[in-house]
Every structure is written in structure tokens, then in C-alpha cells.
Write a protein that holds these residues in place. Structure first.
Motif, PDB file in Angstrom:
ATOM      1  N   THR A 125       0.865  -1.313   0.072  1.00  0.00           N
ATOM      2  CA  THR A 125      -0.176   0.108   0.175  1.00  0.00           C
ATOM      3  C   THR A 125       0.773   1.310   0.005  1.00  0.00           C
ATOM      4  N   ARG A 126       1.888   1.018   0.916  1.00  0.00           N
ATOM      5  CA  ARG A 126       2.770   2.351   0.735  1.00  0.00           C
ATOM      6  C   ARG A 126       3.478   2.608  -0.566  1.00  0.00           C
ATOM      7  N   ASP A 127       3.834   1.446  -1.309  1.00  0.00           N
ATOM      8  CA  ASP A 127       4.491   1.529  -2.765  1.00  0.00           C
ATOM      9  C   ASP A 127       3.429   2.137  -3.680  1.00  0.00           C
ATOM     10  N   PHE A 128       2.343   1.613  -3.439  1.00  0.00           N
ATOM     11  CA  PHE A 128       1.171   2.207  -4.279  1.00  0.00           C
ATOM     12  C   PHE A 128       0.844   3.811  -4.137  1.00  0.00           C
ATOM     13  N   LEU A 129       0.640   4.084  -2.950  1.00  0.00           N
ATOM     14  CA  LEU A 129       0.686   5.353  -2.435  1.00  0.00           C
ATOM     15  C   LEU A 129       1.953   6.319  -3.138  1.00  0.00           C
ATOM     16  N   GLY A 134       2.589   9.578  -5.853  1.00  0.00           N
ATOM     17  CA  GLY A 134       3.016  10.850  -5.445  1.00  0.00           C
ATOM     18  C   GLY A 134       2.388  11.153  -3.967  1.00  0.00           C
ATOM     19  N   VAL A 135       1.999   9.984  -3.179  1.00  0.00           N
ATOM     20  CA  VAL A 135       1.573  10.282  -1.863  1.00  0.00           C
ATOM     21  C   VAL A 135       2.695   9.898  -0.742  1.00  0.00           C
ATOM     22  N   ASP A 136       3.459  10.741  -0.263  1.00  0.00           N
ATOM     23  CA  ASP A 136       4.237  10.288   0.928  1.00  0.00           C
ATOM     24  C   ASP A 136       3.541   9.747   2.259  1.00  0.00           C
ATOM     25  N   SER A 137       4.458   8.749   2.908  1.00  0.00           N
ATOM     26  CA  SER A 137       3.945   8.222   3.782  1.00  0.00           C
ATOM     27  C   SER A 137       5.037   8.146   5.076  1.00  0.00           C
ATOM     28  N   ARG A 195       1.398  -3.658  11.955  1.00  0.00           N
ATOM     29  CA  ARG A 195       2.071  -2.845  11.433  1.00  0.00           C
ATOM     30  C   ARG A 195       0.998  -1.780  10.859  1.00  0.00           C
ATOM     31  N   PHE A 196       1.573  -0.488  10.932  1.00  0.00           N
ATOM     32  CA  PHE A 196       0.689   0.839  10.506  1.00  0.00           C
ATOM     33  C   PHE A 196       1.643   1.921  10.067  1.00  0.00           C
ATOM     34  N   THR A 197       0.961   2.861   9.328  1.00  0.00           N
ATOM     35  CA  THR A 197       1.785   4.230   9.015  1.00  0.00           C
ATOM     36  C   THR A 197       0.635   5.063   8.597  1.00  0.00           C
ATOM     37  N   PHE A 198       1.286   6.237   8.414  1.00  0.00           N
ATOM     38  CA  PHE A 198       0.231   7.706   8.184  1.00  0.00           C
ATOM     39  C   PHE A 198       0.578   8.099   7.059  1.00  0.00           C
ATOM     40  N   PHE A 199      -0.131   8.965   6.178  1.00  0.00           N
ATOM     41  CA  PHE A 199      -0.170   9.664   5.110  1.00  0.00           C
ATOM     42  C   PHE A 199      -1.473  10.771   5.196  1.00  0.00           C
ATOM     43  N   SER A 200      -1.247  11.624   4.411  1.00  0.00           N
ATOM     44  CA  SER A 200      -2.278  12.886   4.433  1.00  0.00           C
ATOM     45  C   SER A 200      -3.174  12.908   3.450  1.00  0.00           C
ATOM     46  N   ASP A 201      -4.311  13.395   3.296  1.00  0.00           N
ATOM     47  CA  ASP A 201      -5.072  13.820   2.334  1.00  0.00           C
ATOM     48  C   ASP A 201      -4.600  15.187   1.891  1.00  0.00           C
ATOM     49  N   PRO A 202      -5.176  15.600   0.853  1.00  0.00           N
ATOM     50  CA  PRO A 202      -4.874  17.021   0.311  1.00  0.00           C
ATOM     51  C   PRO A 202      -4.756  18.138   1.289  1.00  0.00           C
ATOM     52  N   ASP A 203      -5.676  17.786   2.109  1.00  0.00           N
ATOM     53  CA  ASP A 203      -5.854  19.159   3.152  1.00  0.00           C
ATOM     54  C   ASP A 203      -5.137  18.676   4.442  1.00  0.00           C
ATOM     55  N   ASN A 204      -4.358  17.787   4.628  1.00  0.00           N
ATOM     56  CA  ASN A 204      -3.303  17.251   5.685  1.00  0.00           C
ATOM     57  C   ASN A 204      -4.090  16.581   6.701  1.00  0.00           C
ATOM     58  N   LEU A 205      -5.156  15.870   6.222  1.00  0.00           N
ATOM     59  CA  LEU A 205      -5.972  15.189   7.245  1.00  0.00           C
ATOM     60  C   LEU A 205      -5.327  13.878   7.446  1.00  0.00           C
ATOM     61  N   PRO A 206      -5.013  13.371   8.565  1.00  0.00           N
ATOM     62  CA  PRO A 206      -4.059  12.365   8.681  1.00  0.00           C
ATOM     63  C   PRO A 206      -4.811  11.209   8.626  1.00  0.00           C
ATOM     64  N   ILE A 207      -4.236  10.111   7.785  1.00  0.00           N
ATOM     65  CA  ILE A 207      -4.975   8.959   7.351  1.00  0.00           C
ATOM     66  C   ILE A 207      -3.990   7.966   7.677  1.00  0.00           C
ATOM     67  N   GLU A 208      -4.517   6.795   8.482  1.00  0.00           N
ATOM     68  CA  GLU A 208      -3.659   5.705   8.730  1.00  0.00           C
ATOM     69  C   GLU A 208      -3.962   4.646   8.029  1.00  0.00           C
ATOM     70  N   ILE A 209      -3.000   3.754   7.564  1.00  0.00           N
ATOM     71  CA  ILE A 209      -3.165   2.228   6.975  1.00  0.00           C
ATOM     72  C   ILE A 209      -2.653   1.453   8.136  1.00  0.00           C
ATOM     73  N   TYR A 210      -3.459   0.365   8.192  1.00  0.00           N
ATOM     74  CA  TYR A 210      -3.311  -0.529   9.411  1.00  0.00           C
ATOM     75  C   TYR A 210      -3.411  -1.956   9.054  1.00  0.00           C
ATOM     76  N   GLU A 211      -2.513  -2.773   9.192  1.00  0.00           N
ATOM     77  CA  GLU A 211      -2.532  -4.165   8.874  1.00  0.00           C
ATOM     78  C   GLU A 211      -3.584  -5.037   9.719  1.00  0.00           C
ATOM     79  N   ILE A 212      -4.406  -5.647   8.621  1.00  0.00           N
ATOM     80  CA  ILE A 212      -5.455  -6.636   9.171  1.00  0.00           C
ATOM     81  C   ILE A 212      -4.987  -8.131   9.072  1.00  0.00           C
TER      82      ILE A 212
END
Length: 128
Positions: free
Chosen positions: A88-92, A96-99, A111-128
Motif C-alpha cells: 500500500t505504501r508503494d502504491f501511494l 505521489g503520496v508520501d507516508s 504494522r501501520f503508517t500514516f499519510f495525509s489527504d490533500p488538506d493534511n487530514l491524517p490517514i492511517e493504514i493498519y495491517e489486518i
């Protein structure tokens, strides 16, 4: 009171077209319904993922900035479950989306990480 499930998350964006592209073309949400409300000069976009309605994306003229970092009172972030955090990080990154670097949840070992939407809202991706 008995809450059955989360119904939706409402997000106000500063650039409607940019956020619409981000949530649909990058994150893969499907448009369920889109309406322009002339009396409010506002769009409302209903977005679904895997057939489940999850996000309302709104535009309003000149919305005030929201403090999101450092930590502030209110919504901290939204989180999406993924099977492959690295993929998912590779796809982002390909879009052009940094995480942030991947972290490990000290309680679950997931495992988890964060990235931001265009307005800098934090979005997490979390391993399920």
C-alpha cells in the motif's frame, strides 16, 4: 442505546476536485452519489468502498483551517485496514503520496503508517 456500526465519516475539503480525485483515483473509493447544493455553494459527494458507504466529502466556500498536527482536540485520524502495508505504501508513493515510516503497534504487534489527504487530514493504514 445500541450503536450497530459506524455510518460514515464527513470531511470538508478546501479543493473539491483535488480531494475528489484523491479519494477516488488514489484511495479507490467509488462515487455513490454526488450533488451540488446551490443554496450553500457546496458539493456533497458520497463515497463507498467495497459497496459500503463510508465517507461524505463536502466543499464549502472558504472553510477555516483545521489544526491537525501536532495533536489537537477532535478527530485524530481516520484509519483503513489493509492486508499489505508495504504494498500500500508503494502504491501511494507511485501516486505521489508520501507516508511515514512503518511502525509496530505495541499492543497488537500489527504494522501501520500514516499519510495525509490533500488538506493534511491524517490517514492511517493498519495491517489486518
Amino acid at each position: 442505546m445500541k450503536i450497530e456500526r459506524l455510518h460514515h465519516i464527513a470531511i470538508i475539503c478546501s479543493d473539491y476536485e483535488k480531494s475528489k480525485r484523491f479519494y477516488t483515483e488514489v484511495l479507490g473509493f467509488e462515487i455513490s452519489h454526488e450533488v451540488y447544493r446551490a443554496e450553500r455553494d457546496s458539493y456533497k459527494l458520497d463515497l463507498s468502498l467495497n459497496g459500503v458507504y463510508l465517507i461524505e466529502l463536502f466543499s464549502f466556500p472558504n472553510p477555516p483551517q483545521r489544526v491537525s498536527r501536532p495533536e489537537a482536540t477532535g478527530l485524530r485520524h481516520i484509519s483503513f485496514g489493509v492486508n499489505d502495508v508495504d504494498g500500500t505504501r508503494d502504491f501511494l508513493a507511485s501516486r505521489g503520496v508520501d507516508s511515514e515510516p512503518v511502525r509496530i503497534d505495541e499492543f497488537t504487534g500489527k504494522r501501520f503508517t500514516f499519510f495525509s489527504d490533500p488538506d493534511n487530514l491524517p490517514i492511517e493504514i493498519y495491517e489486518i
